[in-house]
Scaffold this active site. Structure first.
Site, PDB file in Angstrom:
ATOM      1  N   ASP A  18      15.915  28.318 -52.908  1.00  0.00           N
ATOM      2  CA  ASP A  18      16.370  26.999 -53.337  1.00  0.00           C
ATOM      3  C   ASP A  18      16.034  26.848 -54.814  1.00  0.00           C
ATOM      4  OD1 ASP A  18      17.265  24.266 -53.131  1.00  0.00           O
ATOM      5  OD2 ASP A  18      15.184  23.643 -53.125  1.00  0.00           O
ATOM      6  N   SER A  19      16.569  25.796 -55.413  1.00  0.00           N
ATOM      7  CA  SER A  19      16.245  25.529 -56.810  1.00  0.00           C
ATOM      8  C   SER A  19      14.781  25.117 -56.973  1.00  0.00           C
ATOM      9  CB  SER A  19      17.150  24.417 -57.332  1.00  0.00           C
ATOM     10  OG  SER A  19      17.051  23.290 -56.488  1.00  0.00           O
ATOM     11  N   TYR A  50      19.477  22.364 -60.170  1.00  0.00           N
ATOM     12  CA  TYR A  50      20.753  23.079 -60.145  1.00  0.00           C
ATOM     13  C   TYR A  50      21.926  22.086 -60.116  1.00  0.00           C
ATOM     14  CZ  TYR A  50      18.800  27.757 -59.011  1.00  0.00           C
ATOM     15  OH  TYR A  50      18.160  28.964 -59.039  1.00  0.00           O
ATOM     16  N   GLY A  51      21.634  20.891 -59.611  1.00  0.00           N
ATOM     17  CA  GLY A  51      22.698  19.933 -59.305  1.00  0.00           C
ATOM     18  C   GLY A  51      23.576  19.534 -60.466  1.00  0.00           C
ATOM     19  N   CYS A  81      19.806  25.885 -50.647  1.00  0.00           N
ATOM     20  CA  CYS A  81      20.222  24.878 -51.622  1.00  0.00           C
ATOM     21  C   CYS A  81      21.709  24.546 -51.424  1.00  0.00           C
ATOM     22  CB  CYS A  81      19.988  25.460 -53.016  1.00  0.00           C
ATOM     23  SG  CYS A  81      20.563  24.430 -54.359  1.00  0.00           S
ATOM     24  N   ASN A  82      22.014  23.260 -51.282  1.00  0.00           N
ATOM     25  CA  ASN A  82      23.426  22.871 -51.111  1.00  0.00           C
ATOM     26  C   ASN A  82      24.252  23.220 -52.331  1.00  0.00           C
ATOM     27  OD1 ASN A  82      24.013  20.796 -48.619  1.00  0.00           O
ATOM     28  ND2 ASN A  82      21.868  20.872 -49.205  1.00  0.00           N
ATOM     29  N   THR A  83      23.690  22.997 -53.527  1.00  0.00           N
ATOM     30  CA  THR A  83      24.452  23.252 -54.747  1.00  0.00           C
ATOM     31  C   THR A  83      24.784  24.741 -54.865  1.00  0.00           C
ATOM     32  OG1 THR A  83      23.196  21.443 -55.757  1.00  0.00           O
ATOM     33  CG2 THR A  83      24.496  22.821 -57.230  1.00  0.00           C
ATOM     34  N   GLU A 160      10.622  14.383 -55.742  1.00  0.00           N
ATOM     35  CA  GLU A 160       9.638  15.275 -56.365  1.00  0.00           C
ATOM     36  C   GLU A 160       8.435  14.482 -56.890  1.00  0.00           C
ATOM     37  OE1 GLU A 160      11.046  18.520 -58.564  1.00  0.00           O
ATOM     38  OE2 GLU A 160      12.198  19.120 -56.802  1.00  0.00           O
ATOM     39  N   CYS A 192      21.894  17.574 -49.542  1.00  0.00           N
ATOM     40  CA  CYS A 192      20.970  18.065 -50.569  1.00  0.00           C
ATOM     41  C   CYS A 192      19.628  18.252 -49.872  1.00  0.00           C
ATOM     42  CB  CYS A 192      20.853  17.032 -51.695  1.00  0.00           C
ATOM     43  SG  CYS A 192      19.562  17.438 -52.881  1.00  0.00           S
ATOM     44  N   THR A 193      18.975  19.341 -50.208  1.00  0.00           N
ATOM     45  CA  THR A 193      17.746  19.704 -49.493  1.00  0.00           C
ATOM     46  C   THR A 193      16.648  18.641 -49.546  1.00  0.00           C
ATOM     47  OG1 THR A 193      17.142  20.815 -51.536  1.00  0.00           O
ATOM     48  CG2 THR A 193      18.012  22.174 -49.758  1.00  0.00           C
ATOM     49  N   HIS A 194      16.641  17.833 -50.608  1.00  0.00           N
ATOM     50  CA  HIS A 194      15.577  16.833 -50.740  1.00  0.00           C
ATOM     51  C   HIS A 194      15.802  15.610 -49.845  1.00  0.00           C
ATOM     52  CE1 HIS A 194      14.823  19.182 -54.316  1.00  0.00           C
ATOM     53  NE2 HIS A 194      13.784  18.446 -54.648  1.00  0.00           N
TER      54      HIS A 194
END
Ligand code: DGL
Length: 280
Positions: A18-19, A50-51, A81-83, A160, A192-194
């Site tokens: 992932d980013s 990355y987004g 990572c989705n992006t 974050e 999105c992973t977050h």
């Protein structure tokens, strides 16, 4: 009976990248559902986010990460990572021989299986939403589905920062999600992973009528199928020792380790190593 098990390859770890820290929500699901597998996780903390980056940049970064994971002898890779799944999955699958999956297909499939109104919302980074990847993949499953996307760029820094339950986050979420006020969606993909870490905030705003779809769950199921189809399932019958899981980052390890150990992983992250990803 499968006669190919018990080889070094079967015992090899799964690469997940992932980013940054967000992909740990995917790793968490994989470890819950495939407890006999070990993982090598890479978080590109020096180059996050990355987004907001271009497709070319995301492909270059992802390629370097796959090369690094190959040095760790992984048997398959999950782009958590989705992006990167949106912008680089096809290129990586064409370029590398080992099995690679992303998270977008899983999220799209689950949403189509769960919607009654055929009206699906997607939230994600600018890269993911502007790529229209979720719309394209959802239409492969159901051409009639209406997909409404909304980028939510402030969610990543809020997560974050650890502001998971905070009035500022509530206000930001309310503004972003007002996009869906009159859209009559019954499913919302957390693309999105977050975002799964903001689940309770998003749920409070969207209400009980809207299903929140976390692609991580279906991704773990897909991975199980992928390993089985390639005769790569771990022969271990016991739960993998958490020390078998390895964590790497491209920036300082401390923040990553603290974040990872705050999100209810099924084990404690004891060690995180920093590597120079530009060298790959
Ligand atoms: N991991 C990214 C994703 O799922 C979000 C964070 C970023 O922008 O790098 O799209």
């Amino acid at each position: 009976m499968n006669i190919n098990i018990n080889t070094d390859e079967n015992l090899a770890p799964i690469g997940i990248f992932d980013s940054g820290v967000g992909g740990l929500t995917v790793a968490r699901e994989i470890i819950r559902q495939l407890p006999n597998e070990s993982i090598v996780y890479f978080g590109d903390t020096a180059r996050v986010p990355y987004g907001s980056k271009s497709k070319g940049t995301i492909i270059k970064y992802s390629r370097q990460i796959v090369r690094f994971l190959q040095t760790r002898k992984v048997k398959a890779i999950v782009i958590a990572c989705n992006t990167a799944s949106a912008l680089a999955l096809d290129e990586l699958q064409n370029e590398f021989e080992l099995p690679i999956i992303g998270v977008v297909k899983s999220g799209a499939k689950t949403a189509v299986a769960n919607t009654y109104t055929k009206r699906i919302g997607v939230i994600g980074t600018e890269g993911t939403i502007h790529s229209q990847i979720y719309t394209k993949v959802i239409h492969e499953y159901d051409a009639e589905a209406v997909v409404i996307g909304r980028p939510c760029p402030l969610f990543v820094p809020l997560v974050e920062e650890g502001w998971l339950h905070d009035t500022v986050t509530d206000e930001v979420a309310r503004r972003y999600l007002s996009e869906f006020d009159d859209k009559n969606i019954d499913s919302l993909i957390l693309g999105c992973t977050h975002y799964p870490l903001l689940r309770s905030t998003i749920k409070k705003i969207m209400g009980e009528r809207v299903n929140l779809i976390n692609p991580a769950y279906e991704t773990a199921l897909n991975l199980r199928e992928l390993l089985s189809a390639n005769n790569l399932t771990s022969p271990l019958e016991t739960i993998a020792d958490s020390r078998m899981h390895k964590f790497y980052v491209s920036d300082t390890p401390e923040k990553f380790q603290a974040f990872g150990n705050s999100i209810d992983l099924p084990f404690y992250i004891e060690k995180v190593e920093q590597i120079n990803i530009e060298a790959f």
